[in-house]
Design a protein around this motif. Structure first.
Motif, PDB file in Angstrom:
ATOM      1  N   GLY A 225       0.813  -1.215   0.000  1.00 21.80           N
ATOM      2  CA  GLY A 225       0.000   0.000   0.000  1.00 21.80           C
ATOM      3  C   GLY A 225       0.845   1.262   0.000  1.00 21.80           C
ATOM      4  N   VAL A 226       1.938   1.246   0.763  1.00 19.70           N
ATOM      5  CA  VAL A 226       2.839   2.410   0.780  1.00 19.70           C
ATOM      6  C   VAL A 226       3.475   2.604  -0.589  1.00 19.70           C
ATOM      7  N   ALA A 227       3.890   1.495  -1.217  1.00 15.73           N
ATOM      8  CA  ALA A 227       4.468   1.594  -2.566  1.00 15.73           C
ATOM      9  C   ALA A 227       3.439   2.132  -3.550  1.00 15.73           C
ATOM     10  N   TYR A 228       2.197   1.716  -3.395  1.00 13.68           N
ATOM     11  CA  TYR A 228       1.147   2.193  -4.297  1.00 13.68           C
ATOM     12  C   TYR A 228       0.950   3.696  -4.136  1.00 13.68           C
ATOM     13  N   THR A 229       0.946   4.174  -2.893  1.00 16.86           N
ATOM     14  CA  THR A 229       0.766   5.617  -2.685  1.00 16.86           C
ATOM     15  C   THR A 229       1.986   6.416  -3.136  1.00 16.86           C
ATOM     16  N   SER A 230       3.122   5.749  -3.303  1.00 16.69           N
ATOM     17  CA  SER A 230       4.345   6.445  -3.716  1.00 16.69           C
ATOM     18  C   SER A 230       4.565   6.420  -5.217  1.00 16.69           C
ATOM     19  N   VAL A 231       3.713   5.669  -5.962  1.00 13.20           N
ATOM     20  CA  VAL A 231       3.997   5.497  -7.374  1.00 13.20           C
ATOM     21  C   VAL A 231       3.841   6.810  -8.139  1.00 13.20           C
ATOM     22  N   VAL A 232       2.920   7.675  -7.717  1.00 17.85           N
ATOM     23  CA  VAL A 232       2.766   8.964  -8.406  1.00 17.85           C
ATOM     24  C   VAL A 232       4.032   9.793  -8.241  1.00 17.85           C
ATOM     25  N   ALA A 233       4.604   9.783  -7.035  1.00 17.56           N
ATOM     26  CA  ALA A 233       5.867  10.493  -6.824  1.00 17.56           C
ATOM     27  C   ALA A 233       6.986   9.867  -7.650  1.00 17.56           C
ATOM     28  N   ALA A 234       7.000   8.524  -7.725  1.00 18.32           N
ATOM     29  CA  ALA A 234       8.055   7.852  -8.485  1.00 18.32           C
ATOM     30  C   ALA A 234       7.975   8.172  -9.965  1.00 18.32           C
ATOM     31  N   GLU A 235       6.776   8.456 -10.467  1.00 16.85           N
ATOM     32  CA  GLU A 235       6.598   8.660 -11.894  1.00 16.85           C
ATOM     33  C   GLU A 235       6.512  10.131 -12.283  1.00 16.85           C
ATOM     34  N   THR A 236       6.899  11.010 -11.379  1.00 22.29           N
ATOM     35  CA  THR A 236       6.935  12.431 -11.746  1.00 22.29           C
ATOM     36  C   THR A 236       8.064  12.732 -12.729  1.00 22.29           C
ATOM     37  N   ILE A 237       9.071  11.865 -12.755  1.00 24.18           N
ATOM     38  CA  ILE A 237      10.198  12.033 -13.672  1.00 24.18           C
ATOM     39  C   ILE A 237      10.104  10.965 -14.758  1.00 24.18           C
ATOM     40  N   ASN A 238       9.839  11.381 -15.994  1.00 21.94           N
ATOM     41  CA  ASN A 238       9.807  10.458 -17.133  1.00 21.94           C
ATOM     42  C   ASN A 238       8.902   9.263 -16.836  1.00 21.94           C
ATOM     43  N   GLY A 239       7.681   9.544 -16.380  1.00 21.30           N
ATOM     44  CA  GLY A 239       6.803   8.479 -15.903  1.00 21.30           C
ATOM     45  C   GLY A 239       5.774   7.993 -16.893  1.00 21.30           C
ATOM     46  N   VAL A 240       5.836   8.404 -18.139  1.00 17.16           N
ATOM     47  CA  VAL A 240       4.884   7.938 -19.146  1.00 17.16           C
ATOM     48  C   VAL A 240       5.585   6.918 -20.044  1.00 17.16           C
TER      49      VAL A 240
END
Length: 291
Positions: A225-240
């Motif tokens: 769950g913590v990783a899931y909530t962090s995925v938006v932060a992880a994908e702020t850089i070149n996340g598409v």
């Protein structure tokens, strides 16, 4: 004689069919599930009605709070190919979500591989606990964005910093849960194993680890769950492609309806993922909650 015979004792009761208790319990569970489902649907309907009422009353501009219908329209557009445009950014919504789930799965798997042994060491070796436990607590209190920039400097803008961020976010809950679970293993089990000749390694793998497994799995669920909530932060850089990157990109163009659609996709997939983890937990530790 007839009267005496009738008073001599009670007549045997006629056989009565016993109720099928298993079927009765199954029907009761089914009715209870129907009631809870109806309650959830009612709550959802009330929420959508309140949302639509706020939009109709124009309490906020449409660019800030779009209608449920507009969110649904953006959801469909992002999930299909329309006028030669495939989804958003060349990827369908399910593909964005799949890439993010793959990153979450990879980061969580590495966190489990490192966090469980680390928690076992913290819970069983006191000198190591004095050194390692503060470090785990330090990492647990850091917000993901605090170290994302450092990870980008170290690993660039490809997949490595995203995976590392999710690993660092998910590892502390697993290590902390494992350490706490190992420490609470009943002393009777340990002493009985020692009396049977178990050594330190055998005690750890055959006694402490199985006894702590329910709490460890709970820690893994929390970590995912913590990783899931962090995925938006992880994908702020070149996340598409990626659901977090899609949301971030849509935010730049004020596509609020698409942002909300992405948030709803994350939330719904998170519910499904948590249900799967609960099922794995029930299968792996069927003795949980039983005395």
């Amino acid at each position: 004689m007839t009267a005496l015979a009738s008073e001599a004792g009670p007549r045997p009761a006629s056989p009565v069919a016993l109720p099928d208790t298993a079927a009765a319990r199954s029907r009761a569970r089914f009715r209870e599930a129907l009631r809870w489902t109806a309650l959830r649907l009612l709550a959802l309907a009330v929420l959508l009605a309140a949302w639509q009422a706020a939009v109709t009353a124009e309490l906020w501009p449409r660019v800030l709070v779009p209608s449920p219908g507009e969110v649904w329209r953006q959801f469909l557009l992002a999930s299909t190919t329309h006028e030669g445009i495939r989804g958003y950014g060349g990827h369908l919504l399910v593909e964005h979500l799949g890439v993010s789930l793959g990153r979450i799965g990879t980061g969580s798997a590495y966190a489990v591989l490192a966090g469980v042994p680390l928690g076992l060491l913290i819970g069983t070796v006191r000198p190591l606990a004095v050194v390692l436990e503060p470090a785990v607590t330090f990492l647990r209190t850091l917000p993901p964005l605090a170290y994302l920039s450092l990870l980008v400097i170290w690993f660039g803008i490809d997949e490595a910093p995203k995976i590392w961020l999710l690993v660092i976010a998910a590892l502390p809950p697993i290590a902390a849960a494992t350490a706490a679970a190992v420490r609470t293993v009943p002393d009777e089990l340990v002493e009985a194993a020692k009396a049977l000749g178990s050594g330190p390694t055998s005690l750890l793998l055959s006694v402490r680890l199985p006894a702590a497994l329910p709490e460890i799995l709970t820690g893994i669920r929390i970590a995912v769950g913590v990783a899931y909530t962090s995925v938006v932060a992880a994908e702020t850089i070149n996340g598409v492609p990626g659901i977090g990157g899609m949301i971030r990109d849509a935010q730049r163009y004020n596509l609020t309806a698409l942002v909300i659609a992405g948030i709803l996709a994350i939330g719904l997939s998170g519910i499904v993922l948590d249900a799967l983890l609960r099922g794995i937990e029930r299968f792996a530790v069927p003795w949980r909650g039983r005395s």
